[in-house]
Motif scaffolding. Structure first.
Motif, PDB file in Angstrom:
ATOM      1  N   UNK A   1       0.827  -1.209   0.000  1.00 23.21           N
ATOM      2  CA  UNK A   1       0.000   0.000   0.000  1.00 23.21           C
ATOM      3  C   UNK A   1       0.861   1.258   0.000  1.00 23.21           C
ATOM      4  N   UNK A   2       1.937   1.247   0.795  1.00 18.51           N
ATOM      5  CA  UNK A   2       2.845   2.398   0.842  1.00 18.51           C
ATOM      6  C   UNK A   2       3.545   2.591  -0.498  1.00 18.51           C
ATOM      7  N   UNK A   3       3.952   1.495  -1.133  1.00 22.02           N
ATOM      8  CA  UNK A   3       4.612   1.576  -2.433  1.00 22.02           C
ATOM      9  C   UNK A   3       3.639   2.116  -3.477  1.00 22.02           C
TER      10      UNK A   3
ATOM     11  N   UNK B   1       9.400  -4.730  -4.962  1.00 15.06           N
ATOM     12  CA  UNK B   1       8.367  -3.797  -4.505  1.00 15.06           C
ATOM     13  C   UNK B   1       7.461  -3.391  -5.670  1.00 15.06           C
ATOM     14  N   UNK B   2       8.074  -3.117  -6.824  1.00 16.88           N
ATOM     15  CA  UNK B   2       7.295  -2.766  -8.003  1.00 16.88           C
ATOM     16  C   UNK B   2       6.378  -3.902  -8.422  1.00 16.88           C
ATOM     17  N   UNK B   3       6.898  -5.123  -8.415  1.00  9.92           N
ATOM     18  CA  UNK B   3       6.093  -6.270  -8.836  1.00  9.92           C
ATOM     19  C   UNK B   3       4.845  -6.412  -7.973  1.00  9.92           C
ATOM     20  N   UNK B   4       5.014  -6.354  -6.670  1.00 14.80           N
ATOM     21  CA  UNK B   4       3.865  -6.496  -5.772  1.00 14.80           C
ATOM     22  C   UNK B   4       2.855  -5.374  -5.987  1.00 14.80           C
ATOM     23  N   UNK B   5       3.342  -4.149  -6.129  1.00 17.99           N
ATOM     24  CA  UNK B   5       2.451  -3.004  -6.301  1.00 17.99           C
ATOM     25  C   UNK B   5       1.738  -3.050  -7.651  1.00 17.99           C
TER      26      UNK B   5
END
Length: 87
Positions: free
Chosen positions: A5-7, A38-42
């Motif tokens: 969520x923060x990303x 982080x990019x992948x999850x977001x």
């Protein structure tokens, strides 16, 4: 590691209201200091939950830079180099 969520919030802020414009994931990652993970999850979350969001491969392979290769997450078997929100 930051929460997804923060990303997502950081990605939206770095995208900077350029609705309807394709922006390189490498640019966003550099501005915010995001990792490929982080990019992948977001991006996966955004692709699943936000119908106005798109993440796509660069259609012209010769335009893919070393920075793009370093951070673009592979989702569904394709590296996602570009993101866009449609208003």
């Amino acid at each position: 590691m930051r929460s997804t969520e923060a990303v997502i919030t950081e990605i939206v802020e770095a995208y900077n209201c350029r609705w309807g414009q394709w922006v390189r994931v490498a640019e966003i990652a550099a501005k915010v200091g995001l990792t490929r993970e982080e990019l992948a999850a977001a991006l996966e979350t955004l692709m699943d939950e936000d119908e106005t969001f798109r993440a796509e491969p660069e259609p012209f392979g010769h335009r893919v830079t070393a920075e793009d290769r370093a951070v673009a997450p592979v989702i569904g078997g394709e590296a996602r180099h570009l993101i866009c929100w449609y208003s």
